[in-house]
Design a protein around this motif. Structure first.
Motif, short mmCIF file in Angstrom:
data_model
loop_
_atom_site.label_atom_id
_atom_site.label_comp_id
_atom_site.label_asym_id
_atom_site.label_seq_id
_atom_site.Cartn_x
_atom_site.Cartn_y
_atom_site.Cartn_z
N ASP A 139 81.77 -132.04 -18.29
CA ASP A 139 80.40 -131.52 -18.38
C ASP A 139 79.39 -132.58 -18.82
N ASN A 140 79.82 -133.83 -18.88
CA ASN A 140 78.91 -134.92 -19.24
C ASN A 140 78.08 -135.30 -18.02
N LEU A 141 76.80 -134.97 -18.05
CA LEU A 141 75.94 -135.20 -16.89
C LEU A 141 75.85 -136.68 -16.54
N GLU A 142 75.93 -137.54 -17.54
CA GLU A 142 75.80 -138.97 -17.29
C GLU A 142 76.97 -139.52 -16.48
N SER A 143 78.09 -138.82 -16.47
CA SER A 143 79.25 -139.30 -15.72
C SER A 143 79.42 -138.57 -14.39
N SER A 144 78.39 -137.84 -13.98
CA SER A 144 78.48 -137.10 -12.72
C SER A 144 78.57 -138.06 -11.54
N LEU A 145 79.14 -137.58 -10.44
CA LEU A 145 79.29 -138.38 -9.23
C LEU A 145 78.00 -138.40 -8.41
N TRP A 146 77.25 -137.31 -8.49
CA TRP A 146 75.99 -137.17 -7.75
C TRP A 146 75.25 -135.98 -8.33
N GLN A 147 73.91 -136.00 -8.28
CA GLN A 147 73.14 -134.85 -8.73
C GLN A 147 71.83 -134.76 -7.96
N SER A 148 71.43 -133.53 -7.65
CA SER A 148 70.21 -133.32 -6.86
C SER A 148 68.97 -133.75 -7.62
N PHE A 149 69.01 -133.75 -8.95
CA PHE A 149 67.84 -134.16 -9.73
C PHE A 149 67.47 -135.62 -9.49
N GLU A 150 68.39 -136.40 -8.96
CA GLU A 150 68.07 -137.79 -8.63
C GLU A 150 67.49 -137.92 -7.23
N HIS A 151 67.37 -136.77 -6.55
CA HIS A 151 66.81 -136.75 -5.19
C HIS A 151 65.82 -135.58 -5.09
N PRO A 152 64.71 -135.64 -5.83
CA PRO A 152 63.78 -134.51 -5.88
C PRO A 152 63.14 -134.22 -4.52
N ALA A 153 62.65 -133.00 -4.38
CA ALA A 153 61.89 -132.62 -3.18
C ALA A 153 60.41 -132.60 -3.54
N ASP A 154 59.83 -131.41 -3.71
CA ASP A 154 58.40 -131.33 -4.03
C ASP A 154 58.16 -130.72 -5.41
N THR A 155 59.23 -130.47 -6.17
CA THR A 155 59.10 -129.77 -7.45
C THR A 155 59.73 -130.58 -8.57
N LEU A 156 58.98 -130.74 -9.66
CA LEU A 156 59.50 -131.41 -10.85
C LEU A 156 59.93 -130.35 -11.85
N LEU A 157 61.22 -130.27 -12.11
CA LEU A 157 61.77 -129.28 -13.03
C LEU A 157 62.05 -129.92 -14.39
N PRO A 158 62.08 -129.12 -15.46
CA PRO A 158 62.48 -129.66 -16.77
C PRO A 158 63.83 -130.35 -16.68
N GLU A 159 63.96 -131.47 -17.36
CA GLU A 159 65.15 -132.32 -17.41
C GLU A 159 65.27 -133.23 -16.19
N MET A 160 64.40 -133.08 -15.21
CA MET A 160 64.40 -133.98 -14.05
C MET A 160 63.72 -135.29 -14.42
N LYS A 161 64.18 -136.37 -13.86
CA LYS A 161 63.65 -137.69 -14.18
C LYS A 161 62.87 -138.26 -13.00
N LEU A 162 61.73 -138.88 -13.31
CA LEU A 162 60.99 -139.65 -12.32
C LEU A 162 61.05 -141.11 -12.72
N GLY A 163 60.97 -141.99 -11.74
CA GLY A 163 60.95 -143.41 -12.04
C GLY A 163 62.06 -144.15 -11.33
N ARG A 164 62.30 -145.36 -11.79
CA ARG A 164 63.31 -146.22 -11.17
C ARG A 164 64.53 -146.34 -12.06
N ASN A 165 65.69 -146.12 -11.46
CA ASN A 165 66.95 -146.34 -12.15
C ASN A 165 67.26 -147.84 -12.08
N ARG A 166 67.24 -148.49 -13.22
CA ARG A 166 67.39 -149.95 -13.23
C ARG A 166 68.80 -150.40 -12.89
N ILE A 167 69.74 -149.48 -12.95
CA ILE A 167 71.12 -149.83 -12.60
C ILE A 167 71.31 -149.77 -11.09
N THR A 168 70.84 -148.68 -10.47
CA THR A 168 71.03 -148.50 -9.03
C THR A 168 69.84 -149.00 -8.22
#
Length: 236
Positions: A139-168
């Protein structure tokens, strides 16, 4: 004459069915699929994942919407650029931890990716509305394989991140629908500029229409009326 066991057996079976159908309704694994007409529901009942047709369109899309709002309000679309033209769509999770949406011919219409090889993957719709592919039981979100919050559509939801991932190096931003009938990318985007002091800009047809002012650690300086939101995050 019916025995006590005969009387309670149907009740016991009914309870088992309730328990079985009330668990894992927010999750699919590699042996399960979601077909057009099927949905999964987040554990808190707030979000639902399934197929829908927007507005007056006959095209079918895989998306997430608010489950408790009578007027369908979609917050995320998987295949926004590649619609299905009928109700043959099927979503499956591969053994490699990749979500695959295919049509009646078996052709892939949309797919996710994976940050690393999977061992025992599962896809879960979280209470936040985030569709996450992870190792089952992790259940550790940081170790997830993929998540839709990293690919937003037109809606910003709480806990969603905007910006650049400096690792990827991946940029996350939201973009309007082209029209109420077409969720493909429109001409308005909300982007967090990560350079120097971060700020949010609204871009329409490649022209900057609004700036939030730099982030000062609590709020954007050009929006003094805004209040700090502890759930909002900026990628560092």
């Amino acid at each position: 004459m019916r025995t006590t066991m005969d009387r309670i057996a149907p009740i016991f079976l009914f309870l088992l069915l309730i328990i079985d159908t009330s668990t894992a309704i927010d999750t699919i694994n590699t042996t399960q699929s979601i077909r057009d007409g099927d949905t999964i529901l987040s554990a808190n009942g707030a979000y639902e994942l399934g197929f829908f047709s927007p507005g007056n369109s006959a095209n079918r899309y895989l998306g997430v919407w608010y489950a408790k709002i009578s007027v369908m309000t979609v917050v995320w679309v998987a295949n926004r650029e590649t619609p299905l033209n009928d109700s043959s769509g099927v979503l499956r999770l591969t053994n490699q931890g990749i979500l695959v949406l295919s049509n009646r011919n078996g052709s892939i219409v949309w797919s996710s990716d994976s940050s690393r090889p999977a061992t025992n993957p599962a896809a879960q719709l979280l209470d936040s509305g985030n569709l996450v592919v992870k190792e089952e039981g992790d259940d550790n979100l940081e170790s997830s394989l993929w998540q839709s919050f990293e690919h937003p559509a037109d809606t910003l939801l709480p806990e969603m991140k905007l910006g650049r991932n400096r690792i990827t190096g991946m940029d996350s931003y939201i973009t309007s629908w082209k029209s109420p009938d077409d969720p493909s990318r429109g001409n308005v985007s909300v982007i967090l500029v990560p350079y120097g002091y971060p700020e949010i800009i609204v871009v329409e047809n490649s022209i900057v229409k609004h700036r939030s002012g730099p982030w000062n650690g609590l709020r954007f300086s050009g929006m003094p009326q805004s209040k700090p939101n502890p759930k909002s995050q900026i990628l560092n």
